[in-house]
Design a protein around this motif. Sequence first.
Motif, short mmCIF file in Angstrom:
data_model
loop_
_atom_site.label_atom_id
_atom_site.label_comp_id
_atom_site.label_asym_id
_atom_site.label_seq_id
_atom_site.Cartn_x
_atom_site.Cartn_y
_atom_site.Cartn_z
N ILE A 92 0.87 -1.18 0.00
CA ILE A 92 0.00 0.00 0.00
C ILE A 92 0.90 1.22 0.00
CG2 ILE A 92 -1.80 1.27 1.23
CD1 ILE A 92 -2.67 -1.37 2.50
N GLU A 93 0.66 2.13 -0.94
CA GLU A 93 1.55 3.28 -1.11
C GLU A 93 0.74 4.55 -1.25
OE1 GLU A 93 5.50 3.29 -3.54
OE2 GLU A 93 3.92 3.99 -4.87
N LYS A 94 1.23 5.62 -0.60
CA LYS A 94 0.58 6.92 -0.73
C LYS A 94 1.22 7.67 -1.89
CE LYS A 94 -0.12 9.61 2.92
NZ LYS A 94 0.20 10.60 3.99
N ASP A 95 0.39 8.22 -2.77
CA ASP A 95 0.94 8.97 -3.89
C ASP A 95 1.00 10.46 -3.55
OD1 ASP A 95 -1.61 9.97 -4.13
OD2 ASP A 95 -1.88 9.38 -6.23
N SER A 96 1.42 11.26 -4.52
CA SER A 96 1.63 12.68 -4.27
C SER A 96 0.34 13.43 -3.97
CB SER A 96 2.33 13.32 -5.48
OG SER A 96 1.59 13.08 -6.66
N SER A 97 -0.81 12.82 -4.30
CA SER A 97 -2.10 13.46 -4.02
C SER A 97 -2.72 12.94 -2.72
CB SER A 97 -3.08 13.22 -5.18
OG SER A 97 -3.32 11.83 -5.34
N ASN A 98 -1.89 12.22 -1.92
CA ASN A 98 -2.30 11.69 -0.62
C ASN A 98 -3.34 10.58 -0.71
OD1 ASN A 98 -0.57 13.15 1.02
ND2 ASN A 98 -1.96 14.91 1.12
N GLU A 99 -3.48 9.96 -1.87
CA GLU A 99 -4.34 8.80 -2.01
C GLU A 99 -3.54 7.54 -1.68
OE1 GLU A 99 -7.63 8.45 -2.81
OE2 GLU A 99 -7.81 10.62 -2.65
#
Length: 734
Positions: free
Chosen positions: A442-449
């Motif tokens: 599970i990874e958070k992207d630059s848009s905080n998703e």
Amino acid sequence: MKRNSLMYNLIRFSAALVCIFAVHQLLSVPSIHAAEMYERKSISFLSRIILTPDAEDIPGDKGVYLRNEIIKQLKMPRFDYNNVPVSMEGTFWSEARTYFSQTMQKLRAISSSISQTNRSISSLEQKIESLDSRISAVEKAGKDASKYRSERSKYRKQKRELESRRSSLLAQKEQQEEVLLGQGGELLTKTVAGELFKVLQDPKLLMLRAQEYVSEVDRNKFIVQKAKELGITVEDVEKVMDSAYLCMFFLTDYDRTLTRDKKTGEREVTYSLSGGIVWYKLVIEEGGNAYMDTLKTFRLTKSSSGNPDKTSPLSGLDGDTSAFRSATGSFGKYLSLETRKLDDFILKIGVAEVSGSKVGYPLGKKEGIFIDQKYRVFDKISLFSIGVEFQEELNNERFSEDLRRKFEENGIPLSQDSTVSIMAKDSRWKVADKRKGKYYIIEKDSSNELYVYEKEKRDDKIKLKKRGFFYVNKVIDNTVARDKLSYGKLVIRGAKPGMQIIEFPNTGIDLSVRFRTGEMKIGQGSLQSSIYGMEVKEDITASLYALNSTLQYDVGMYTNITQTFLTIGGDIGILTPAEGIIIEPYQKEDKIPIYLDVYGGLLKKVYIYRLALYLEPLIQFQLLNIGSSEERETNVDSDGDGKKDKKKDSTSFTTAALSFSPRAGMELALREDINIGVAVSSTIPIGPTDKWSGNHTPPGGEAESLFEKSVIGPKIAYPKAFIGFYVSYRLPSF
């Protein structure tokens, strides 16, 4: 401060670690990008080679040459280089004698046992060979040889037992060598990593070293974008967190053998080298402990031979020196290629621009990219997304029912005992269902998703989907033009901006296996020498079926011309039917002419996406052999059954010609390392095609020439159209 001082070297070598300690608390949550980016690595080499007992007899100058050759091959533009401070390495080598002593003693004892076993096997082989001759002589005399056969069986059994013992000893030797390499990492941790950490703990030097590192960064043209409190940028910290690698060389066997050819009397020297390198990564734990983590061990054996009494016309070196340098060159090339494949060192970055078959990316001469270098394109595809509200429980490593339900709603039912662990707090987590053998990231992207991805089986990386590949056709000098892009030509399409490109390290050599067919003509005519001769009653047109092997070496990196290759290859085939050829005195027509050729030349390809068209002018040496034989009685009765042995009496005639052979073809790329294709070539003779030689081999005898020089005979018309179908494979390693 003097540049060669101990303090200066300590500062330079430990700069990466200083930055981590100095600004660790300043770093915020790392950004998550769609594509990973290669960051330059700082590497160092030990100045000497670890020699095991079987390699201790390597002459000093040859050991130095081997080390320098390995370093030359490993010094790639993608790396920055720092010397290990002399005092630290001196401590390592002074303690190594004691630290390695027990393992070295075990290796010496095993080596002695192997040598003794080899001598015993050699002695038995001589006895068996002697008995073979005696048994043959006794049986030829018509006597009973059972006593000698029994003795030979006993020796053969002893030999098998000794060979089994030798295999066991070799396994023990390799095991102890692995222990030795492990001890090398332990000692480096103690003498290098530990000392660096002690230096880092001195608060008086902290700011000084940080400032010194910035100046070193400037001198090495690192990009500094944002100033921080200690004069170190976040970008630089991200770089140095992946720096500080050390390479240790080892040699486990050195052998130089000198033999003499029984027929020609010429000497031959053979060098054999066994050993490799260990890559270590300097790791700093949260508690402040520093240690050398083994990244990868490469082991290999390379050998090369030459005539020590002759001088190479190309290099001007004697055969002995040339053989040794050839072995060391192969040694270094293999280690360089395998090093480029390591995940820490492989070039990777995001696609910046795509237009048709043109793909742009921000790598260049600074990283050492070159014309025709291949890159694969990957896409990171999430399975589904979850709300940011799950972040807190992920940080607490708690796998809730709500999270399990999210997986199930997206078609991934997980076991009740599934777990979650932190890979990077607030940004990346691993979900493990060990019962089902399923793992996710599970990874958070630059848009905080928060996005869920499938994990690679071998390591803790997101599983990527391959979208295609391209080869480099324009390299930018990014040491000057930092905002410019290099470009490649897509062969298999699918690239989009933001996708990941990853280097595809390989030898640059394509091996193709081809089936080729064409028509040949043998003109009417005859040859005669005493009782041996050949007659072609009338013109013959026969089908030629040949198996071909071709090597193509991509020289684009040297010529800066894309898809340019040097080619060498050869065919072996048969002509059928070949009726109407008589070999005297056998008077039979059951012979099958054998065709051989070897060739070399250049090849130029042009890709239109997957389809490649090419031209290949070649110079070719062709040979046709026509022969026949029959069994004849000898004066020997080796079986003792009262019947004379029968052996072949054979005669053959050979013609050869030099020709120009233009070839054209097209091929389809199935993936980055496999193509299939079809090619058509022609033959334009450069010299005569009607000159023949002949040989006769009597039963049990040596071949004798039938003519003092070439004679005129039937004229050969080699294929005007030679059609071939093939599979081509890019060799992954030397």
